[in-house]
Write a protein that holds these residues in place. Structure first.
Motif, PDB file in Angstrom:
ATOM      1  N   GLN A 172       0.827  -1.199   0.000  1.00  0.00           N
ATOM      2  CA  GLN A 172       0.000   0.000   0.000  1.00  0.00           C
ATOM      3  C   GLN A 172       0.865   1.255   0.000  1.00  0.00           C
ATOM      4  O   GLN A 172       0.523   2.250  -0.660  1.00  0.00           O
ATOM      5  CB  GLN A 172      -0.917   0.002   1.223  1.00  0.00           C
ATOM      6  CG  GLN A 172      -2.011  -1.054   1.190  1.00  0.00           C
ATOM      7  CD  GLN A 172      -2.809  -1.106   2.480  1.00  0.00           C
ATOM      8  OE1 GLN A 172      -2.363  -0.617   3.525  1.00  0.00           O
ATOM      9  NE2 GLN A 172      -3.985  -1.714   2.424  1.00  0.00           N
ATOM     10  N   ALA A 173       1.977   1.211   0.714  1.00  0.00           N
ATOM     11  CA  ALA A 173       2.887   2.360   0.729  1.00  0.00           C
ATOM     12  C   ALA A 173       3.476   2.605  -0.662  1.00  0.00           C
ATOM     13  O   ALA A 173       3.593   3.760  -1.103  1.00  0.00           O
ATOM     14  CB  ALA A 173       4.001   2.126   1.748  1.00  0.00           C
ATOM     15  N   PHE A 191       1.286   6.208  10.962  1.00  0.00           N
ATOM     16  CA  PHE A 191       0.724   4.969  10.445  1.00  0.00           C
ATOM     17  C   PHE A 191       1.095   3.817  11.378  1.00  0.00           C
ATOM     18  O   PHE A 191       2.160   3.837  12.019  1.00  0.00           O
ATOM     19  CB  PHE A 191       1.256   4.657   9.047  1.00  0.00           C
ATOM     20  CG  PHE A 191       0.826   5.639   7.996  1.00  0.00           C
ATOM     21  CD1 PHE A 191      -0.423   5.553   7.409  1.00  0.00           C
ATOM     22  CD2 PHE A 191       1.683   6.647   7.584  1.00  0.00           C
ATOM     23  CE1 PHE A 191      -0.816   6.444   6.430  1.00  0.00           C
ATOM     24  CE2 PHE A 191       1.298   7.552   6.622  1.00  0.00           C
ATOM     25  CZ  PHE A 191       0.045   7.451   6.035  1.00  0.00           C
ATOM     26  N   GLU A 192       0.227   2.839  11.411  1.00  0.00           N
ATOM     27  CA  GLU A 192       0.558   1.570  12.042  1.00  0.00           C
ATOM     28  C   GLU A 192       1.085   0.655  10.931  1.00  0.00           C
ATOM     29  O   GLU A 192       0.321   0.140  10.117  1.00  0.00           O
ATOM     30  CB  GLU A 192      -0.658   0.941  12.713  1.00  0.00           C
ATOM     31  CG  GLU A 192      -0.349  -0.383  13.408  1.00  0.00           C
ATOM     32  CD  GLU A 192      -1.583  -1.031  14.015  1.00  0.00           C
ATOM     33  OE1 GLU A 192      -1.465  -2.173  14.474  1.00  0.00           O
ATOM     34  OE2 GLU A 192      -2.645  -0.382  14.013  1.00  0.00           O
ATOM     35  N   LEU A 193       2.377   0.496  10.878  1.00  0.00           N
ATOM     36  CA  LEU A 193       3.013  -0.237   9.781  1.00  0.00           C
ATOM     37  C   LEU A 193       2.819  -1.732   9.963  1.00  0.00           C
ATOM     38  O   LEU A 193       3.036  -2.276  11.049  1.00  0.00           O
ATOM     39  CB  LEU A 193       4.498   0.108   9.712  1.00  0.00           C
ATOM     40  CG  LEU A 193       4.821   1.602   9.550  1.00  0.00           C
ATOM     41  CD1 LEU A 193       6.327   1.806   9.434  1.00  0.00           C
ATOM     42  CD2 LEU A 193       4.103   2.193   8.343  1.00  0.00           C
ATOM     43  N   VAL A 194       2.423  -2.382   8.893  1.00  0.00           N
ATOM     44  CA  VAL A 194       2.189  -3.829   8.894  1.00  0.00           C
ATOM     45  C   VAL A 194       3.083  -4.444   7.834  1.00  0.00           C
ATOM     46  O   VAL A 194       2.989  -4.086   6.650  1.00  0.00           O
ATOM     47  CB  VAL A 194       0.705  -4.169   8.616  1.00  0.00           C
ATOM     48  CG1 VAL A 194       0.505  -5.674   8.604  1.00  0.00           C
ATOM     49  CG2 VAL A 194      -0.198  -3.494   9.627  1.00  0.00           C
ATOM     50  N   ASP A 195       3.951  -5.321   8.243  1.00  0.00           N
ATOM     51  CA  ASP A 195       4.884  -5.951   7.308  1.00  0.00           C
ATOM     52  C   ASP A 195       4.176  -7.085   6.575  1.00  0.00           C
ATOM     53  O   ASP A 195       3.847  -8.107   7.168  1.00  0.00           O
ATOM     54  CB  ASP A 195       6.112  -6.465   8.058  1.00  0.00           C
ATOM     55  CG  ASP A 195       7.186  -6.991   7.112  1.00  0.00           C
ATOM     56  OD1 ASP A 195       7.054  -6.765   5.892  1.00  0.00           O
ATOM     57  OD2 ASP A 195       8.141  -7.615   7.596  1.00  0.00           O
ATOM     58  N   ASP A 196       3.924  -6.886   5.286  1.00  0.00           N
ATOM     59  CA  ASP A 196       3.269  -7.912   4.481  1.00  0.00           C
ATOM     60  C   ASP A 196       4.237  -8.589   3.521  1.00  0.00           C
ATOM     61  O   ASP A 196       3.829  -9.172   2.524  1.00  0.00           O
ATOM     62  CB  ASP A 196       2.115  -7.306   3.667  1.00  0.00           C
ATOM     63  CG  ASP A 196       2.593  -6.229   2.708  1.00  0.00           C
ATOM     64  OD1 ASP A 196       3.732  -5.734   2.892  1.00  0.00           O
ATOM     65  OD2 ASP A 196       1.854  -5.880   1.761  1.00  0.00           O
ATOM     66  N   ALA A 246      10.297  10.823   7.318  1.00  0.00           N
ATOM     67  CA  ALA A 246      10.909  10.449   6.045  1.00  0.00           C
ATOM     68  C   ALA A 246       9.958   9.610   5.195  1.00  0.00           C
ATOM     69  O   ALA A 246       9.875   9.780   3.969  1.00  0.00           O
ATOM     70  CB  ALA A 246      12.217   9.694   6.291  1.00  0.00           C
ATOM     71  N   LEU A 247       9.222   8.701   5.843  1.00  0.00           N
ATOM     72  CA  LEU A 247       8.247   7.900   5.109  1.00  0.00           C
ATOM     73  C   LEU A 247       7.128   8.773   4.556  1.00  0.00           C
ATOM     74  O   LEU A 247       6.684   8.578   3.410  1.00  0.00           O
ATOM     75  CB  LEU A 247       7.679   6.816   6.024  1.00  0.00           C
ATOM     76  CG  LEU A 247       6.617   5.893   5.413  1.00  0.00           C
ATOM     77  CD1 LEU A 247       7.179   5.150   4.199  1.00  0.00           C
ATOM     78  CD2 LEU A 247       6.097   4.901   6.442  1.00  0.00           C
ATOM     79  N   ASP A 248       6.654   9.737   5.335  1.00  0.00           N
ATOM     80  CA  ASP A 248       5.618  10.650   4.853  1.00  0.00           C
ATOM     81  C   ASP A 248       6.084  11.412   3.618  1.00  0.00           C
ATOM     82  O   ASP A 248       5.317  11.623   2.669  1.00  0.00           O
ATOM     83  CB  ASP A 248       5.223  11.631   5.961  1.00  0.00           C
ATOM     84  CG  ASP A 248       4.439  10.960   7.081  1.00  0.00           C
ATOM     85  OD1 ASP A 248       3.898   9.856   6.846  1.00  0.00           O
ATOM     86  OD2 ASP A 248       4.386  11.513   8.197  1.00  0.00           O
ATOM     87  N   ALA A 249       7.351  11.827   3.623  1.00  0.00           N
ATOM     88  CA  ALA A 249       7.881  12.571   2.476  1.00  0.00           C
ATOM     89  C   ALA A 249       7.918  11.707   1.223  1.00  0.00           C
ATOM     90  O   ALA A 249       7.572  12.164   0.124  1.00  0.00           O
ATOM     91  CB  ALA A 249       9.278  13.102   2.805  1.00  0.00           C
ATOM     92  N   ALA A 306      12.360   3.437   3.424  1.00  0.00           N
ATOM     93  CA  ALA A 306      11.742   4.239   4.477  1.00  0.00           C
ATOM     94  C   ALA A 306      10.785   3.399   5.316  1.00  0.00           C
ATOM     95  O   ALA A 306      10.691   3.582   6.541  1.00  0.00           O
ATOM     96  CB  ALA A 306      11.011   5.428   3.851  1.00  0.00           C
ATOM     97  N   PHE A 307      10.075   2.469   4.678  1.00  0.00           N
ATOM     98  CA  PHE A 307       9.110   1.622   5.391  1.00  0.00           C
ATOM     99  C   PHE A 307       9.825   0.729   6.398  1.00  0.00           C
ATOM    100  O   PHE A 307       9.433   0.663   7.573  1.00  0.00           O
ATOM    101  CB  PHE A 307       8.332   0.784   4.373  1.00  0.00           C
ATOM    102  CG  PHE A 307       7.238  -0.039   4.965  1.00  0.00           C
ATOM    103  CD1 PHE A 307       5.975   0.488   5.171  1.00  0.00           C
ATOM    104  CD2 PHE A 307       7.461  -1.363   5.328  1.00  0.00           C
ATOM    105  CE1 PHE A 307       4.951  -0.270   5.723  1.00  0.00           C
ATOM    106  CE2 PHE A 307       6.451  -2.137   5.880  1.00  0.00           C
ATOM    107  CZ  PHE A 307       5.190  -1.586   6.074  1.00  0.00           C
ATOM    108  N   TYR A 308      10.878   0.045   5.956  1.00  0.00           N
ATOM    109  CA  TYR A 308      11.584  -0.858   6.870  1.00  0.00           C
ATOM    110  C   TYR A 308      12.355  -0.086   7.934  1.00  0.00           C
ATOM    111  O   TYR A 308      12.483  -0.551   9.073  1.00  0.00           O
ATOM    112  CB  TYR A 308      12.520  -1.768   6.074  1.00  0.00           C
ATOM    113  CG  TYR A 308      11.791  -2.860   5.319  1.00  0.00           C
ATOM    114  CD1 TYR A 308      10.947  -3.738   5.985  1.00  0.00           C
ATOM    115  CD2 TYR A 308      11.939  -3.006   3.952  1.00  0.00           C
ATOM    116  CE1 TYR A 308      10.268  -4.729   5.308  1.00  0.00           C
ATOM    117  CE2 TYR A 308      11.262  -4.007   3.257  1.00  0.00           C
ATOM    118  CZ  TYR A 308      10.427  -4.861   3.938  1.00  0.00           C
ATOM    119  OH  TYR A 308       9.749  -5.839   3.257  1.00  0.00           O
TER     120      TYR A 308
END
Length: 486
Positions: free
Chosen positions: A86-87, A282-287, A269-272, A200-202
């Motif tokens: 999704q990101a 965000f509540e990050l979910v590792d898929d 940084a992720l928002d940027a 950025a996500f990880y």
């Protein structure tokens, strides 16, 4: 006296070593750890009537942020869940770099249409009405001596390039290749944004996990400090142990503040990368997929990267476009043959000067360049040299892609091996911590030994968690280098 002095010096040395170990422990990123055991010498505590919490009193559900400065971050219950896929989709949709690349590709396509217009006919129409002194002539401001008449007329003309011996054809081919190169650049930009999103996500996931561990570490240290404080009150421990516990608690709080700042920074940084111009949690979910071994055939990956990498395709298209343009510059020295025609009518005219009310004609024009100060030859040489430079740039990019694929493959394999090694290390550290807790409960060891075991278990837990995220990021980087970002 000497024996007593040696014992005192030994105790001071042990305390100093314990503080050093704790300082080293908190300088590392913490992770989830085993719960603290009961206070030592429980049989003595029972005699004094002191009731202390057991080893299982500190659970994972304990409020982790106690005794800390409140943060402005929203609670997890109010956060929107966000997976890695999704990101990536959100970044492709909102990131301005992707929009810029797509707009440039659309603009480059219009350049192709502009160039191709030279091959198509050009037609125009005109309507003219003149009030003049009949038969008067223009005698100033012009070399012509056209006579002026009162008249009104309408007509049109056209021109069509017949041949320029390859110049326009090569220019059109160059524009087509530049159009393809810009589209490949747009795809490469999309891949870059996807990789940046994964990074950025990880990073944000690691920072959030570190924050949870730091908060739990504060709770654990607070419990230990309370236990030591009670034992000090009941004369079971010295004030040196209490001071040691206070220092550990303060260091844990400082570590939690740093972890909170790091979590907020990585989320910004992720928002940027996602193209969001405001703070959003965000509540990050590792898929991501389960841990799997990287592809074993490195040569196959290299060949796939040379076929699939969009940036290499863009460079190859640009090289071919430069070659076509150099041919077009050379073809400027050839003649140009074009046809043109005109037709019209003059319904209002002086009858004594006009024998008919219409005109028309068609002809062919040949333009032969003779000498222009070596302009065309210099332009052709310049374009040829730039085409050679583009060829070398393509070769350089191919070499770098081969290197990057091999490096990414080696990194992925090393990260994959680290996952199993860190898992084994965590298992051994858990066992060591349990043994240290048992010795501590039985009063056979000091708090220094327990702190060392706890530090080793924390470091192992951090290494295991980081190895998981680093391996998934290494796989994402390998996919990017191969040109197959999912």
């Amino acid at each position: 006296m000497m024996i007593c002095l040696k014992k005192c010096m030994g105790s001071v040395a042990i305390a100093i070593m314990a503080m050093t170990v704790t300082a080293d422990a908190v300088s590392q990123t913490p992770s989830h750890r085993e719960e603290l055991p009961n206070a030592p010498a429980s049989q003595l505590l029972a005699q004094t009537g002191v009731q202390l919490s057991g080893a299982n009193s500190v659970s994972a559900t304990t409020t982790p942020r106690q005794n800390q400065t409140p943060s402005s971050s929203s609670s997890p219950a109010n956060r929107t869940k966000l997976t890695r896929s999704q990101a990536e989709q959100m970044a492709i949709k909102n990131n301005p770099q992707v929009s810029v690349a797509r707009l440039l590709a659309l603009a480059q396509h219009q350049v192709y249409r502009e160039t191709r217009s030279s091959e198509l006919p050009i037609a125009n129409a005109a309507i003219t009405g003149v009030e003049a002194e009949d038969a008067s002539r223009i005698s100033a401001g012009s070399l012509t001596a056209s006579r002026l008449f009162t008249h009104a007329g309408a007509g049109g003309g056209f021109s069509q390039l017949l041949t320029d011996f390859g110049k326009t054809r090569n220019l059109v081919a160059s524009a087509v290749l530049q159009d393809k190169a810009q589209k490949a650049n747009a795809l490469a930009t999309q891949f870059d944004v996807e990789l940046a999103t994964d990074q950025a996500f990880y990073n944000a996931l690691q920072a959030q996990e570190t924050l949870k561990v730091a908060q739990q570490n504060v709770t654990t240290r607070q419990t230990l400090q309370s236990q030591v404080n009670q034992m000090t009150i009941n004369k079971l421990k010295s004030t040196l142990d209490l001071s040691f516990a206070d220092v550990s608690l303060s260091q844990a709080k400082l570590l939690s503040l740093d972890a909170q700042n790091n979590a907020d920074s990585t989320m910004a940084a992720l928002d940027a990368v996602l193209g969001i111009d405001h703070q959003e949690e965000f509540e990050l979910v590792d898929d991501g997929p389960d841990t799997r071994q990287p592809p074993p055939d490195i040569d196959q990956l290299v060949q796939a990267s040379l076929k699939q990498r969009p940036d290499l395709q863009a460079t190859q298209f640009s090289q071919q476009a430069a070659e076509k343009f150099s041919h077009a510059q050379r073809d400027q020295m050839f003649p140009t043959i074009a046809a043109s025609g005109t037709v019209g009518s003059v319904p209002i005219r002086p009858s004594q000067y006009y024998t008919t009310n219409w005109w028309g004609g068609i002809g062919v024009n040949i333009n032969i360049p003779v000498f222009n100060g070596f302009l065309y030859s210099a332009q052709a040489k310049e374009a040829s040299l730039r085409a050679q430079a583009a060829s070398e740039q393509t070769r350089d990019l191919r070499d770098r892609i081969v290197r990057d694929v091999r490096t990414a493959w080696l990194t992925a394999n090393t990260s994959y091996q680290r996952v199993s090694v860190t898992a084994e290390l965590l298992k051994e550290a858990d066992l060591g911590l349990k043994l240290a807790q048992t010795r501590y409960q039985m009063g056979l060891s000091s708090i220094v030994e327990l702190s060392q075991a706890e530090y080793q278990q924390t470091d192992a837990a951090i290494g295991n968690a980081n190895a998981q995220y680093q391996y998934r990021l290494a796989l994402a980087t390998l996919n990017y280098q191969v040109g197959s970002v999912p």
